[in-house]
Design an enzyme around this catalytic site. Sequence first.
Site, PDB file in Angstrom:
ATOM      1  N   SER A  43       0.837  -1.206   0.000  1.00 34.04           N
ATOM      2  CA  SER A  43       0.000   0.000   0.000  1.00 34.04           C
ATOM      3  C   SER A  43       0.875   1.261   0.000  1.00 34.04           C
ATOM      4  O   SER A  43       1.938   1.287   0.634  1.00 34.04           O
ATOM      5  CB  SER A  43      -0.859  -0.039   1.268  1.00 34.04           C
ATOM      6  OG  SER A  43      -1.577   1.149   1.399  1.00 34.04           O
ATOM      7  N   GLY A  44       0.422   2.294  -0.711  1.00 37.20           N
ATOM      8  CA  GLY A  44       1.061   3.606  -0.627  1.00 37.20           C
ATOM      9  C   GLY A  44       2.284   3.805  -1.504  1.00 37.20           C
ATOM     10  O   GLY A  44       2.944   4.828  -1.412  1.00 37.20           O
ATOM     11  N   SER A  74      -4.414  -1.601  -0.406  1.00 38.25           N
ATOM     12  CA  SER A  74      -5.718  -1.457   0.248  1.00 38.25           C
ATOM     13  C   SER A  74      -6.821  -2.196  -0.530  1.00 38.25           C
ATOM     14  O   SER A  74      -7.925  -2.373  -0.021  1.00 38.25           O
ATOM     15  CB  SER A  74      -6.067   0.021   0.399  1.00 38.25           C
ATOM     16  OG  SER A  74      -5.930   0.663  -0.844  1.00 38.25           O
ATOM     17  N   GLU A  75      -6.516  -2.645  -1.752  1.00 38.72           N
ATOM     18  CA  GLU A  75      -7.496  -3.427  -2.525  1.00 38.72           C
ATOM     19  C   GLU A  75      -7.265  -4.930  -2.335  1.00 38.72           C
ATOM     20  O   GLU A  75      -7.716  -5.734  -3.155  1.00 38.72           O
ATOM     21  CB  GLU A  75      -7.393  -3.078  -4.021  1.00 38.72           C
ATOM     22  CG  GLU A  75      -7.538  -1.614  -4.363  1.00 38.72           C
ATOM     23  CD  GLU A  75      -8.975  -1.127  -4.429  1.00 38.72           C
ATOM     24  OE1 GLU A  75      -9.856  -1.777  -3.832  1.00 38.72           O
ATOM     25  OE2 GLU A  75      -9.198  -0.096  -5.068  1.00 38.72           O
ATOM     26  N   HIS A  94      -5.085  -4.892 -11.232  1.00 41.48           N
ATOM     27  CA  HIS A  94      -6.150  -3.884 -11.117  1.00 41.48           C
ATOM     28  C   HIS A  94      -5.573  -2.539 -11.535  1.00 41.48           C
ATOM     29  O   HIS A  94      -4.570  -2.093 -10.962  1.00 41.48           O
ATOM     30  CB  HIS A  94      -6.660  -3.837  -9.680  1.00 41.48           C
ATOM     31  CG  HIS A  94      -7.516  -2.643  -9.390  1.00 41.48           C
ATOM     32  ND1 HIS A  94      -8.627  -2.334 -10.139  1.00 41.48           N
ATOM     33  CD2 HIS A  94      -7.408  -1.667  -8.452  1.00 41.48           C
ATOM     34  CE1 HIS A  94      -9.168  -1.221  -9.664  1.00 41.48           C
ATOM     35  NE2 HIS A  94      -8.445  -0.787  -8.653  1.00 41.48           N
ATOM     36  N   HIS A 157     -14.281   3.696 -11.356  1.00 42.40           N
ATOM     37  CA  HIS A 157     -13.139   3.216 -10.573  1.00 42.40           C
ATOM     38  C   HIS A 157     -12.018   2.661 -11.463  1.00 42.40           C
ATOM     39  O   HIS A 157     -10.934   3.197 -11.486  1.00 42.40           O
ATOM     40  CB  HIS A 157     -13.633   2.152  -9.570  1.00 42.40           C
ATOM     41  CG  HIS A 157     -12.560   1.602  -8.707  1.00 42.40           C
ATOM     42  ND1 HIS A 157     -12.792   0.693  -7.700  1.00 42.40           N
ATOM     43  CD2 HIS A 157     -11.214   1.791  -8.694  1.00 42.40           C
ATOM     44  CE1 HIS A 157     -11.659   0.382  -7.097  1.00 42.40           C
ATOM     45  NE2 HIS A 157     -10.681   1.036  -7.697  1.00 42.40           N
TER      46      HIS A 157
HETATM   47 ZN   LIG Z   1      -8.579   0.937  -7.468  1.00 42.34          ZN
END
Ligand SMILES: [Zn+2]
Length: 234
Positions: A43-44, A74-75, A94, A157
């Site tokens: 993440s990040g 976070s996904e 993604h 998204h």
């Molecule tokens: Zn996303």
Amino acid sequence: MTVCGLRSELVKYARRILEEKLVTGAGGNISTRFESLMLISPSGFSLEDVSPDEYVEVNIETGEIAPGALRPSSEVLMHLACYRRRPEIRAVIHTHAPYVIALASSGHDLKPMFADSIIYLGRRIPHLDYITVTTPELALAVEEAVPGCECIILRNHGVITLGENLKQAFWRACSVEESARIQFMATLLGKPRFLDAEEVGRLESLGSEQYRRQLLSQMKDFHVKVETGGEGGK
Ligand SMILES: [Zn+2]
């Protein structure tokens, strides 16, 4: 492939995702399956900045993160949902691909328009209405949609693509964006002609083993009749 080999592949395709402008900043995430684990981007981080050993090991069944690892994307729940529901899938990508987001958030569905989109993405592409990013609700919706498809579009998204390996998931990520870009341009120019069900069916059968055998057997006897202008022709 060894776990070290997979970590290198993750770095390679993470950079390709950036090069293809399928994400910006810390957006998007990538993962692959290794035995009972998933290796996922942390993440990040921007995908270009993640080194091979920073990919996070998560147990697919229990969701347990390896001790001392960075925080996973976070996904992460969306990725877990894909691996749990589709045991044969070995890679999930993604992205926040701009043309896919533009098209799908303007009330359009991605429709079959040319061969590559069918061959790479298949006939069924679920389009999910917007659900807040990173939430368990989004992961549940992905889990319900994921059987029998290679790609899921998330309105407002981005998009998820699946593969038997990272290369296949990456090609699909490129293909869905290219398809959206072409449909976007064609819609601006006028009324696009989409492929009908029969045309889509014929394209689907091109990938079958039976078709490949048939094609090889026809190669020997296949001749193009060339018309010549004859002597004195221009
Ligand atoms: Zn996303």
